[in-house]
Design a protein around this motif. Structure first.
Motif, PDB file in Angstrom:
ATOM      1  N   GLN A  28     -54.874  20.692  20.014  1.00 20.18           N
ATOM      2  CA  GLN A  28     -55.513  19.535  20.618  1.00 20.18           C
ATOM      3  C   GLN A  28     -54.665  18.938  21.733  1.00 20.18           C
ATOM      4  OE1 GLN A  28     -56.276  16.999  17.237  1.00 20.18           O
ATOM      5  NE2 GLN A  28     -58.285  17.915  16.841  1.00 20.18           N
ATOM      6  N   THR A  31     -54.861  21.265  24.780  1.00 14.69           N
ATOM      7  CA  THR A  31     -56.186  21.630  25.259  1.00 14.69           C
ATOM      8  C   THR A  31     -56.573  20.652  26.360  1.00 14.69           C
ATOM      9  OG1 THR A  31     -56.883  22.570  23.157  1.00 14.69           O
ATOM     10  CG2 THR A  31     -58.630  21.852  24.656  1.00 14.69           C
ATOM     11  N   PRO A  33     -58.646  18.313  29.060  1.00 13.67           N
ATOM     12  CA  PRO A  33     -59.903  17.572  28.932  1.00 13.67           C
ATOM     13  C   PRO A  33     -61.039  18.306  29.616  1.00 13.67           C
ATOM     14  CG  PRO A  33     -58.469  16.554  30.565  1.00 13.67           C
ATOM     15  CD  PRO A  33     -57.657  17.612  29.884  1.00 13.67           C
ATOM     16  N   ILE A  34     -62.254  17.852  29.367  1.00  9.69           N
ATOM     17  CA  ILE A  34     -63.438  18.457  29.966  1.00  9.69           C
ATOM     18  C   ILE A  34     -63.327  18.406  31.490  1.00  9.69           C
ATOM     19  CG2 ILE A  34     -65.948  18.186  30.262  1.00  9.69           C
ATOM     20  CD1 ILE A  34     -66.008  17.113  27.382  1.00  9.69           C
ATOM     21  N   ASN A  35     -63.749  19.471  32.122  1.00  6.03           N
ATOM     22  CA  ASN A  35     -63.724  19.557  33.581  1.00  6.03           C
ATOM     23  C   ASN A  35     -64.863  18.709  34.159  1.00  6.03           C
ATOM     24  OD1 ASN A  35     -63.740  20.317  36.301  1.00  6.03           O
ATOM     25  ND2 ASN A  35     -63.165  22.419  35.841  1.00  6.03           N
ATOM     26  N   THR A  36     -64.519  17.651  34.875  1.00  4.84           N
ATOM     27  CA  THR A  36     -65.526  16.732  35.426  1.00  4.84           C
ATOM     28  C   THR A  36     -65.792  16.961  36.912  1.00  4.84           C
ATOM     29  OG1 THR A  36     -63.879  15.027  35.982  1.00  4.84           O
ATOM     30  CG2 THR A  36     -64.848  14.954  33.762  1.00  4.84           C
ATOM     31  N   THR A  84     -55.500  19.505  35.306  1.00  8.27           N
ATOM     32  CA  THR A  84     -56.456  18.512  35.787  1.00  8.27           C
ATOM     33  C   THR A  84     -56.032  17.957  37.139  1.00  8.27           C
ATOM     34  OG1 THR A  84     -56.864  17.856  33.487  1.00  8.27           O
ATOM     35  CG2 THR A  84     -57.654  16.368  35.197  1.00  8.27           C
ATOM     36  N   ASP A 123     -64.743  10.672  37.307  1.00 13.47           N
ATOM     37  CA  ASP A 123     -63.649  10.278  36.412  1.00 13.47           C
ATOM     38  C   ASP A 123     -62.335  10.936  36.817  1.00 13.47           C
ATOM     39  OD1 ASP A 123     -62.487   9.008  34.235  1.00 13.47           O
ATOM     40  OD2 ASP A 123     -62.898  10.675  32.872  1.00 13.47           O
ATOM     41  N   SER A 125     -58.529  11.235  37.274  1.00 17.45           N
ATOM     42  CA  SER A 125     -57.373  10.560  36.678  1.00 17.45           C
ATOM     43  C   SER A 125     -56.472  10.025  37.784  1.00 17.45           C
ATOM     44  CB  SER A 125     -56.576  11.534  35.802  1.00 17.45           C
ATOM     45  OG  SER A 125     -57.339  11.942  34.696  1.00 17.45           O
ATOM     46  N   ASP A 150     -58.277  23.000  37.227  1.00 19.39           N
ATOM     47  CA  ASP A 150     -59.704  22.741  36.979  1.00 19.39           C
ATOM     48  C   ASP A 150     -60.548  23.156  38.176  1.00 19.39           C
ATOM     49  OD1 ASP A 150     -58.528  20.687  38.434  1.00 19.39           O
ATOM     50  OD2 ASP A 150     -59.587  19.063  37.405  1.00 19.39           O
TER      51      ASP A 150
END
Length: 309
Positions: A28, A31, A33-36, A84, A123, A125, A150
């Motif tokens: 976790q 891993t 985060p989701i690719n936005t 990211t 979103d 960062s 990403d």
């Protein structure tokens, strides 16, 4: 006897749970985060700008980017070791004060352009890093963020180091390409030195180094009694000593043979870092410098790549 068996079983269960719990924790933690990102168009050729640091001419790889409604050119570092894409808070705050005093962050920094290609996210960062921009000096290199891997999930990247240009495209002829692993947005390339097969992470953030390896590899591949160059670094709060020595090895990668002229070892990494490296099967990291006279093409979606001389 039954008590001993019961204790043994209990100990086994506890260690099993600790192992499973540790695996879940690290899985976790590392891993991404989701690719936005939403990407439109292809970039065309983008000039690569190198940041120099002392004798190192390839310390960081920068790409010029444009923000909407601003004529100035800014820069972002291409770092394939970062999962990211992020902006830096300090330069963004100064851009806001100069150009958009009455607008909110998310209204200003929701997208950027790499030449003809537009990258959008609801979103992005923002991290507390960087410096205020300098608009008065036309030669100033204003760095506003980092482009992570990403983006490589959205486009094929062509790094033509020989001609100092980079491009992003949706399709390419992949005849003769080789396979590689793309796990948790980490690029793991198969390679060989001599008879040894290696799995090496391509990390453009370690730009100015050819190959970073462990102590065993460093001792094996460096030229005996060659001069060592020492640098200081920091990671996860640990003080690191970066040792680079001359080497004279051939690196076979994707049907190409590259000259490995130096080898680097980082002293002071934590046990966790060593465990993560070992458990992933990674045996070293490749920076940009090893590819400086070549073209590296990566299709992370199809896990295909090539190196052209």
């Amino acid at each position: 006897m039954k008590t001993f068996k019961k204790i043994t079983l209990t100990v086994f269960i506890i260690f099993s749970l600790l192992f499973i719990g540790g695996y879940i924790y690290f899985n976790q933690k590392f891993t991404p985060p989701i690719n936005t990102l939403t990407v439109s168009g292809n970039s065309g050729n983008i000039p690569i700008k190198w940041i120099k640091d002392g004798e190192n001419n390839y310390s960081a790889l920068l790409l010029p980017v444009n923000l909407k409604n601003i004529d100035n050119t800014f820069y972002m570092q291409l770092d394939t070791g970062t999962p990211t894409t992020v902006f830096y808070q300090k330069p963004l705050e100064s851009i806001q004060k100069i150009f958009f005093l009455n607008k909110k962050f998310n209204e200003i920094f929701s997208d950027f352009n790499l030449n003809k290609m537009k990258i959008t996210s609801s979103d992005f960062s923002v991290i507390n890093y960087g410096n205020e921009i300098n608009c008065k000096d036309s030669e100033a290199v204003n760095i506003i963020g980092t482009i992570g891997s990403d983006l490589l999930e959205k486009r094929i990247i062509i790094l033509d180091f020989k001609n100092t240009v980079c491009s992003f495209t949706e399709t390419i002829n992949e005849e003769g390409f080789s396979d590689f692993e793309f796990k948790k947005r980490k690029i793991l390339l198969p390679a060989k030195i001599g008879n040894k097969t290696l799995k090496l992470m391509y990390d453009s953030g370690t730009s100015g180094y050819e190959l970073i390896t462990n102590l065993e590899g460093w001792n094996q591949y460096k030229i005996p009694n060659s001069t060592e160059k020492h640098e200081r670094g920091n990671a996860w709060g640990n003080t690191l000593t970066i040792k680079t020595s001359a080497a004279n090895q051939k690196l076979e990668i994707a049907n190409s043979v590259l000259q490995l002229s130096e080898i680097t070892y980082i002293e002071g990494t934590s046990k966790i870092q060593k465990f993560l490296m070992k458990s992933s099967g990674m045996e070293g990291m490749l920076g940009n410098k090893i590819f400086i006279n070549s073209t590296l093409i990566l299709d992370c979606n199809n896990k295909k790549f090539t190196v052209k001389r």
